[in-house]
Design a protein around this motif. Sequence first.
Motif, PDB file in Angstrom:
ATOM      1  N   VAL A 169     -62.215 -85.317 -55.833  1.00 15.24           N
ATOM      2  CA  VAL A 169     -61.455 -86.093 -54.973  1.00 15.24           C
ATOM      3  C   VAL A 169     -59.851 -85.954 -55.231  1.00 15.24           C
ATOM      4  N   LEU A 170     -59.017 -85.325 -54.117  1.00 18.33           N
ATOM      5  CA  LEU A 170     -57.676 -85.340 -54.402  1.00 18.33           C
ATOM      6  C   LEU A 170     -56.984 -86.233 -53.624  1.00 18.33           C
ATOM      7  N   LEU A 171     -55.875 -86.970 -54.196  1.00 14.88           N
ATOM      8  CA  LEU A 171     -55.239 -87.975 -53.686  1.00 14.88           C
ATOM      9  C   LEU A 171     -53.643 -87.512 -53.678  1.00 14.88           C
ATOM     10  N   ASP A 172     -53.314 -87.367 -52.392  1.00 13.55           N
ATOM     11  CA  ASP A 172     -52.012 -86.815 -52.212  1.00 13.55           C
ATOM     12  C   ASP A 172     -51.856 -85.275 -52.985  1.00 13.55           C
ATOM     13  N   GLY A 173     -52.896 -84.521 -52.862  1.00 15.83           N
ATOM     14  CA  GLY A 173     -52.790 -83.321 -53.530  1.00 15.83           C
ATOM     15  C   GLY A 173     -53.187 -83.070 -55.069  1.00 15.83           C
ATOM     16  N   ARG A 174     -53.222 -84.403 -55.667  1.00 23.08           N
ATOM     17  CA  ARG A 174     -53.540 -84.422 -57.048  1.00 23.08           C
ATOM     18  C   ARG A 174     -55.061 -84.743 -57.351  1.00 23.08           C
ATOM     19  N   GLU A 175     -55.381 -84.365 -58.426  1.00 21.85           N
ATOM     20  CA  GLU A 175     -56.790 -84.719 -58.592  1.00 21.85           C
ATOM     21  C   GLU A 175     -56.990 -86.047 -59.115  1.00 21.85           C
ATOM     22  N   HIS A 176     -57.981 -86.832 -58.322  1.00 24.47           N
ATOM     23  CA  HIS A 176     -58.139 -88.170 -58.605  1.00 24.47           C
ATOM     24  C   HIS A 176     -59.332 -88.592 -59.516  1.00 24.47           C
ATOM     25  N   SER A 177     -60.610 -87.711 -58.962  1.00 24.77           N
ATOM     26  CA  SER A 177     -61.771 -88.130 -59.562  1.00 24.77           C
ATOM     27  C   SER A 177     -62.719 -86.758 -59.479  1.00 24.77           C
ATOM     28  N   TYR A 178     -63.629 -86.444 -60.031  1.00 21.49           N
ATOM     29  CA  TYR A 178     -64.585 -85.681 -59.662  1.00 21.49           C
ATOM     30  C   TYR A 178     -66.203 -85.993 -60.161  1.00 21.49           C
ATOM     31  N   PHE A 179     -66.916 -85.368 -59.693  1.00 16.95           N
ATOM     32  CA  PHE A 179     -68.684 -85.753 -59.749  1.00 16.95           C
ATOM     33  C   PHE A 179     -68.634 -87.125 -59.040  1.00 16.95           C
ATOM     34  N   ASP A 180     -68.090 -88.227 -59.278  1.00 18.20           N
ATOM     35  CA  ASP A 180     -68.395 -89.435 -58.550  1.00 18.20           C
ATOM     36  C   ASP A 180     -66.801 -89.899 -58.127  1.00 18.20           C
ATOM     37  N   VAL A 181     -66.959 -90.545 -57.018  1.00 21.46           N
ATOM     38  CA  VAL A 181     -65.747 -91.266 -56.499  1.00 21.46           C
ATOM     39  C   VAL A 181     -65.670 -92.738 -57.376  1.00 21.46           C
ATOM     40  N   ASP A 182     -64.244 -92.550 -57.800  1.00 23.82           N
ATOM     41  CA  ASP A 182     -63.852 -93.829 -58.530  1.00 23.82           C
ATOM     42  C   ASP A 182     -63.541 -95.003 -57.356  1.00 23.82           C
ATOM     43  N   GLU A 183     -64.392 -95.741 -56.964  1.00 23.07           N
ATOM     44  CA  GLU A 183     -64.051 -96.580 -55.631  1.00 23.07           C
ATOM     45  C   GLU A 183     -63.291 -97.553 -55.918  1.00 23.07           C
ATOM     46  N   THR A 184     -63.067 -98.217 -57.313  1.00 26.49           N
ATOM     47  CA  THR A 184     -62.243 -99.139 -57.288  1.00 26.49           C
ATOM     48  C   THR A 184     -60.561 -98.628 -57.764  1.00 26.49           C
ATOM     49  N   ARG A 185     -60.611 -97.508 -58.442  1.00 27.61           N
ATOM     50  CA  ARG A 185     -59.173 -96.822 -58.597  1.00 27.61           C
ATOM     51  C   ARG A 185     -58.850 -96.449 -57.215  1.00 27.61           C
ATOM     52  N   LEU A 186     -59.507 -95.816 -56.612  1.00 26.54           N
ATOM     53  CA  LEU A 186     -59.140 -95.225 -55.311  1.00 26.54           C
ATOM     54  C   LEU A 186     -58.629 -96.297 -54.330  1.00 26.54           C
ATOM     55  N   ARG A 187     -59.426 -97.509 -54.280  1.00 27.35           N
ATOM     56  CA  ARG A 187     -58.902 -98.611 -53.307  1.00 27.35           C
ATOM     57  C   ARG A 187     -57.646 -99.031 -53.807  1.00 27.35           C
ATOM     58  N   SER A 188     -57.366 -99.161 -55.140  1.00 29.39           N
ATOM     59  CA  SER A 188     -56.107 -99.653 -55.770  1.00 29.39           C
ATOM     60  C   SER A 188     -55.073 -98.812 -55.410  1.00 29.39           C
ATOM     61  N   ASP A 189     -55.212 -97.422 -55.636  1.00 24.40           N
ATOM     62  CA  ASP A 189     -54.200 -96.403 -55.617  1.00 24.40           C
ATOM     63  C   ASP A 189     -53.670 -96.342 -53.972  1.00 24.40           C
ATOM     64  N   LEU A 190     -54.645 -96.494 -53.193  1.00 23.91           N
ATOM     65  CA  LEU A 190     -54.392 -96.334 -51.804  1.00 23.91           C
ATOM     66  C   LEU A 190     -53.770 -97.695 -51.168  1.00 23.91           C
ATOM     67  N   GLY A 191     -53.964 -98.777 -51.880  1.00 28.15           N
ATOM     68  CA  GLY A 191     -53.290-100.085 -51.677  1.00 28.15           C
ATOM     69  C   GLY A 191     -51.555 -99.983 -52.072  1.00 28.15           C
ATOM     70  N   ARG A 192     -51.149 -99.100 -52.843  1.00 22.82           N
ATOM     71  CA  ARG A 192     -50.088 -98.948 -53.317  1.00 22.82           C
ATOM     72  C   ARG A 192     -48.850 -98.163 -52.440  1.00 22.82           C
TER      73      ARG A 192
END
Length: 87
Positions: free
Chosen positions: A64-87
Motif C-alpha cells: 500500500v502506497l500513501l501519497d506515493g510512499r510505502e505505507h504497509s505491505y502484506f497486510d493493510v494496517d487499517e488503524t494506521r491508514l485511517r489515522s493517516d488519511l484523517g490528517r
Amino acid sequence: MTNPRTHEVTLLTRAGCALCDRALEQLRTICAEFGLTPGVVDVDAAAGTDPALRAEYGDRLPVVLLDGREHSYFDVDETRLRSDLGR
C-alpha cells in the motif's frame, strides 16, 4: 468535518495474488470512508515501462502506497491508514 487534504492511496499488486485481492477490498472500504478510490498498479504489467517498481516491491506484495510512499505491505494496517488519511 471534512478533511481538506486529499490523499492518494495506491495498491501495488499482481495477477493471481489472493492477498492482493483481500487488500484491495479492505482499501476500498477504508478509502470510501474518506471519499477516495484506491488506485491499483500491477507491478508485472508496469515492468515494461518501470522495471524498478517490480524490482523494489515485487517480492512483498501487496504493498500500500500513501501519497506515493510505502505505507504497509502484506497486510493493510487499517488503524494506521485511517489515522493517516484523517490528517
